[in-house]
Design a protein around this motif. Structure first.
Motif, mmCIF file in Angstrom:
data_model
loop_
_atom_site.group_PDB
_atom_site.id
_atom_site.type_symbol
_atom_site.label_atom_id
_atom_site.label_comp_id
_atom_site.label_asym_id
_atom_site.label_seq_id
_atom_site.Cartn_x
_atom_site.Cartn_y
_atom_site.Cartn_z
ATOM 1 N N SER C 54 0.834 -1.200 0.000
ATOM 2 C CA SER C 54 0.000 0.000 0.000
ATOM 3 C C SER C 54 0.875 1.259 0.000
ATOM 4 O O SER C 54 0.610 2.219 -0.727
ATOM 5 C CB SER C 54 -0.908 -0.031 1.229
ATOM 6 N N TRP C 55 1.943 1.236 0.817
ATOM 7 C CA TRP C 55 2.840 2.387 0.875
ATOM 8 C C TRP C 55 3.508 2.614 -0.483
ATOM 9 O O TRP C 55 3.597 3.744 -0.961
ATOM 10 C CB TRP C 55 3.905 2.168 1.961
ATOM 11 N N LEU C 56 3.947 1.515 -1.127
ATOM 12 C CA LEU C 56 4.589 1.644 -2.443
ATOM 13 C C LEU C 56 3.628 2.261 -3.454
ATOM 14 O O LEU C 56 4.010 3.131 -4.245
ATOM 15 C CB LEU C 56 5.060 0.277 -2.946
ATOM 16 N N CYS C 57 2.365 1.801 -3.433
ATOM 17 C CA CYS C 57 1.378 2.371 -4.350
ATOM 18 C C CYS C 57 1.198 3.863 -4.074
ATOM 19 O O CYS C 57 1.125 4.676 -5.001
ATOM 20 C CB CYS C 57 0.039 1.662 -4.194
ATOM 21 N N ALA C 58 1.128 4.210 -2.780
ATOM 22 C CA ALA C 58 0.959 5.623 -2.428
ATOM 23 C C ALA C 58 2.132 6.445 -2.944
ATOM 24 O O ALA C 58 1.958 7.548 -3.476
ATOM 25 C CB ALA C 58 0.820 5.767 -0.917
ATOM 26 N N MET C 59 3.339 5.904 -2.820
ATOM 27 C CA MET C 59 4.510 6.622 -3.327
ATOM 28 C C MET C 59 4.430 6.779 -4.851
ATOM 29 O O MET C 59 4.778 7.814 -5.403
ATOM 30 C CB MET C 59 5.810 5.895 -2.944
ATOM 31 N N LEU C 60 3.944 5.723 -5.534
ATOM 32 C CA LEU C 60 3.796 5.823 -6.987
ATOM 33 C C LEU C 60 2.771 6.908 -7.338
ATOM 34 O O LEU C 60 2.961 7.664 -8.297
ATOM 35 C CB LEU C 60 3.350 4.491 -7.579
ATOM 36 N N TYR C 61 1.686 6.988 -6.573
ATOM 37 C CA TYR C 61 0.684 8.016 -6.839
ATOM 38 C C TYR C 61 1.254 9.418 -6.615
ATOM 39 O O TYR C 61 0.945 10.345 -7.361
ATOM 40 C CB TYR C 61 -0.543 7.811 -5.934
ATOM 41 N N CYS C 62 2.100 9.559 -5.571
ATOM 42 C CA CYS C 62 2.624 10.890 -5.250
ATOM 43 C C CYS C 62 3.818 11.255 -6.121
ATOM 44 O O CYS C 62 3.982 12.412 -6.495
ATOM 45 C CB CYS C 62 3.029 10.950 -3.785
ATOM 46 N N PHE C 63 4.688 10.281 -6.414
ATOM 47 C CA PHE C 63 5.950 10.608 -7.072
ATOM 48 C C PHE C 63 6.116 9.912 -8.417
ATOM 49 O O PHE C 63 7.205 9.912 -8.988
ATOM 50 C CB PHE C 63 7.120 10.264 -6.135
ATOM 51 N N GLY C 64 5.030 9.312 -8.936
ATOM 52 C CA GLY C 64 5.103 8.635 -10.226
ATOM 53 C C GLY C 64 5.644 9.523 -11.329
ATOM 54 O O GLY C 64 6.386 9.069 -12.205
ATOM 55 N N SER C 65 5.291 10.809 -11.277
ATOM 56 C CA SER C 65 5.750 11.701 -12.337
ATOM 57 C C SER C 65 7.265 11.870 -12.295
ATOM 58 O O SER C 65 7.916 11.900 -13.345
ATOM 59 C CB SER C 65 5.057 13.051 -12.210
ATOM 60 N N TYR C 66 7.837 11.971 -11.088
ATOM 61 C CA TYR C 66 9.283 12.090 -11.001
ATOM 62 C C TYR C 66 9.960 10.792 -11.441
ATOM 63 O O TYR C 66 10.966 10.812 -12.141
ATOM 64 C CB TYR C 66 9.715 12.415 -9.561
ATOM 65 N N ILE C 67 9.389 9.666 -10.999
ATOM 66 C CA ILE C 67 9.973 8.376 -11.343
ATOM 67 C C ILE C 67 10.006 8.198 -12.864
ATOM 68 O O ILE C 67 11.035 7.865 -13.454
ATOM 69 C CB ILE C 67 9.169 7.241 -10.673
ATOM 70 N N LEU C 68 8.860 8.483 -13.509
ATOM 71 C CA LEU C 68 8.782 8.319 -14.962
ATOM 72 C C LEU C 68 9.726 9.265 -15.692
ATOM 73 O O LEU C 68 10.399 8.870 -16.649
ATOM 74 C CB LEU C 68 7.352 8.547 -15.433
ATOM 75 N N ALA C 69 9.766 10.530 -15.242
ATOM 76 C CA ALA C 69 10.636 11.493 -15.921
ATOM 77 C C ALA C 69 12.095 11.095 -15.765
ATOM 78 O O ALA C 69 12.890 11.221 -16.711
ATOM 79 C CB ALA C 69 10.393 12.895 -15.374
ATOM 80 N N ASP C 70 12.465 10.588 -14.573
ATOM 81 C CA ASP C 70 13.851 10.145 -14.373
ATOM 82 C C ASP C 70 14.174 8.961 -15.272
ATOM 83 O O ASP C 70 15.263 8.885 -15.838
ATOM 84 C CB ASP C 70 14.080 9.779 -12.904
ATOM 85 N N ILE C 71 13.230 8.035 -15.406
ATOM 86 C CA ILE C 71 13.462 6.906 -16.308
ATOM 87 C C ILE C 71 13.652 7.413 -17.735
ATOM 88 O O ILE C 71 14.581 7.012 -18.432
ATOM 89 C CB ILE C 71 12.287 5.912 -16.233
ATOM 90 N N MET C 72 12.781 8.318 -18.175
ATOM 91 C CA MET C 72 12.842 8.828 -19.544
ATOM 92 C C MET C 72 14.176 9.503 -19.833
ATOM 93 O O MET C 72 14.687 9.439 -20.948
ATOM 94 C CB MET C 72 11.710 9.839 -19.780
ATOM 95 N N LEU C 73 14.730 10.184 -18.825
ATOM 96 C CA LEU C 73 15.992 10.887 -19.049
ATOM 97 C C LEU C 73 17.203 10.058 -18.617
ATOM 98 O O LEU C 73 18.332 10.564 -18.573
ATOM 99 C CB LEU C 73 15.973 12.239 -18.333
ATOM 100 N N GLY C 74 16.979 8.758 -18.298
ATOM 101 C CA GLY C 74 18.111 7.878 -18.015
ATOM 102 C C GLY C 74 18.735 8.059 -16.653
ATOM 103 O O GLY C 74 19.850 7.605 -16.418
ATOM 104 N N SER C 75 18.018 8.719 -15.722
ATOM 105 C CA SER C 75 18.562 8.824 -14.359
ATOM 106 C C SER C 75 18.036 7.679 -13.503
ATOM 107 O O SER C 75 17.259 6.843 -13.955
ATOM 108 C CB SER C 75 18.133 10.146 -13.716
ATOM 109 N N SER C 76 18.452 7.700 -12.251
ATOM 110 C CA SER C 76 17.953 6.718 -11.293
ATOM 111 C C SER C 76 16.464 6.954 -11.051
ATOM 112 O O SER C 76 16.054 8.070 -10.733
ATOM 113 C CB SER C 76 18.708 6.882 -9.981
#
Lengths: 289, 289, 289
Positions: C54-76
């Protein structure tokens, strides 16, 4: 006398934490990991039908922790594949376990006394991986506590965390469960271990790293040997977890995981691979051949 | 005379391996790739319903190999999208194939003689991609044989390796098969090509790279032309593979892939997209419209 | 007078676009995001059974945009997790929404007047994220128009784009639909916003960035407030989109999305989460408890 014994213990921990893992411990890790792959229903059939898929799965089982940690830190996911000797060794183990004439190698390594030794050696490697993962993340993000825990966690858990996608490679898809929803003992222990090593790395836990490695290795090896010997899948954390979860998250008391998810998907094979009793596994593996 | 002919062949190989791919060869690659997308059942409906999803799928078909190779080497997966002219060209091809009035463009390019030429040009690009992928990985990891093979392999195979996720984008999910479990001819040839180019790059194969490119391109183009013209999906490797797999991995002799996986999922559409005979595809594509 | 008002407006836009988001706006973003997670059927049960998932899902909901943008630009992908205060704040919000005694916190924040304010604040953050994403991509790829649009888009849409995998974490798998096939209003608006900010960043759109931020924020906040207040899920773009898609892509005129995909999967819950009327959601969430 006490000082002397403490010194000796410290010295021993120091030596133990510096000991090289290659090749003995690593081979044990590869063997136990690929045995678990062979326990998976259908994996023997896949090894006959598509050796490439079977080899890829074996590599995920052996090096999943490196792949995941590299992804988490933004490096090349196949960075570890530059160590040709490790890959060749793991490939040799995969070949012997799946294709050895008369299934001889497999029968040797699942012989209980041999297996208990291998399982213990695997836990030595797991603990070292968690410590190395936390240390690696600490160097990249000095105050990134969450990052240290996550990287240590994926280094300890390895393929279990991506088991849905590993299964997909073999043509199996079980979306109703995953390792986060139903954590097995090694995954849980990796999480707790990653938290402990993070606290040590950031000096909130006043012990030396070598001592922590020694103590955590002893705990993990003992637990896994007992669990393997007794074909058990109970977790030593069950009681305390049940109370903490009840207090913090309002989870119903006393029920094991199985009770909770049973109604959600009653007809599907829900026990995760490392939780299955070895007896059941062997029977399945034999059937599959 | 012999020396002269050898010199001439070497010169020709040199010139051939330096020839620019943009725009003629690249356009052929985009056209053939997006034709394969249009053959996929349901893809025409998706193009009407959600042009963004259709465009994304088309980009995966055209640039999947770059995306995968960038992921494998830890770069930005959309790094290649900086080449606006390539993206615009591929988008134009996508638009013409899916939305051209009277389906005119599509009818032209699937006219057999035209298609045979395009298919041959596509294989020229594929071979160059494999060589470039191996070379790129060689620069990052001088002794990473496995990494070179993997990167060359994903550069040659492209979207096929992630077809499960490409299908998911279109709302289709077929977990019971994937390109690793049932390799099509181009995927297999990419793997063998990647191994050959890795051996060449590390000087274990005593031929020049330009010669290898020429020979491998000729082999691939001929095979694909014959297979496309005869609507066949047999592989030239079948016989030797069958024997090698029997000796090394104990696979049953003589049976083709279809025989093995048939019992596993009898009612599902198991043939991979590049293996489907063109006749069947065209009928499906027509139906979908 | 006109000059003065223009000056004032420019000044206001300047101040508005420099305003700090932490902590007030960010908290609003976390609250609204995690409310949407709680609306998802089964999420309350998961929060009892597996707090980690549940916590992981909540983090994805809150920070999914950062995670995706970092993936797109090849960062961690977990780069943003170095900001401990943001993670702790989001975790606190998650805890209060899921485990607060008597469900008090949840009842307060879904009280309509409160919710309307929070929804408006969330749109302020979304707009700023799109602008920051485009700007970030511009620095990495000065002429990569497509990359700028993609990064701005994923920064605006966040978890919606990976909702299939977020659901998988909770043991739910709905392959027949995804956010690209059936775009909700915020996802569509993020795409259009990313295009506008890319045009601004590359000086094709002759307005200042602060003005564009102000105007786009006002549009988004107004739209979402009206949609939330009226429990509506119609899009302000529907009419113009319908005509443009008809002209360019031959899509049938006048039908809303629902009409198109209805026959494809008639019995499944097809409305995406941000499109569900709030009434329906609340009822579901209540039932789940």
């Amino acid at each position: 006398m006490e000082v002397l014994s403490a010194l000796n213990l410290g010295d021993f921990a120091q030596v133990f934490s510096k000991m090289g893992m290659f090749p003995v411990f690593d081979v044990a890790y590869y063997i136990v990991s690929i045995i678990y792959l062979k326990y998976e229903p259908g994996s023997v059939e896949v090894s006959r039908r598509s050796p490439v898929a079977s080899w890829l799965c074996a590599m995920l089982y052996c090096f999943g922790s490196y792949i995941l940690a590299d992804i988490m830190l933004g490096s090349s996911p196949i960075d570890y594949f530059q160590y040709n000797s490790h890959i060749l060794l793991a490939s040799a183990v995969w070949y012997l376990i799946f294709y050895c004439p008369l299934n001889l190698f497999y029968k040797c390594v699942v012989f209980l006394p041999v297996k208990l030794v291998l399982v213990a050696l695997k836990e030595v490697v797991r603990t070292r991986k968690i410590a190395a993962g936390v240390h690696h993340a600490f160097h990249a993000y000095h105050h990134g506590f969450f990052i240290m825990v996550i990287v240590g966690y994926v280094k300890g858990s390895g393929v279990a965390l991506i088991s849905n996608f590993e299964q997909l490679l073999r043509g199996v898809w079980r979306p109703e469960t995953n390792e986060i929803l139903n954590m097995s003992f090694p995954t849980k222990a990796s999480l707790y271990g990653a938290i402990l090593f993070t606290l040590q790395e950031t000096h909130y836990l006043p012990v030396s790293k070598s001592t922590l490695i020694l103590v955590f290795t002893l705990f993990m090896a003992t637990s896994k040997i007992v669990m393997t010997a007794r074909h058990s899948h109970g977790s030593p954390f069950a009681l305390i977890e049940s109370w903490v979860c009840h207090l913090l998250f309002g989870s119903p008391l006393g029920g094991s995981e199985e009770d909770h998810h049973a109604p959600a998907a009653p007809s599907s094979p829900l026990k995760t691979k490392e939780e299955l009793s070895d007896g059941a596994r062997k029977r399945k593996a034999k059937k599959a051949e």
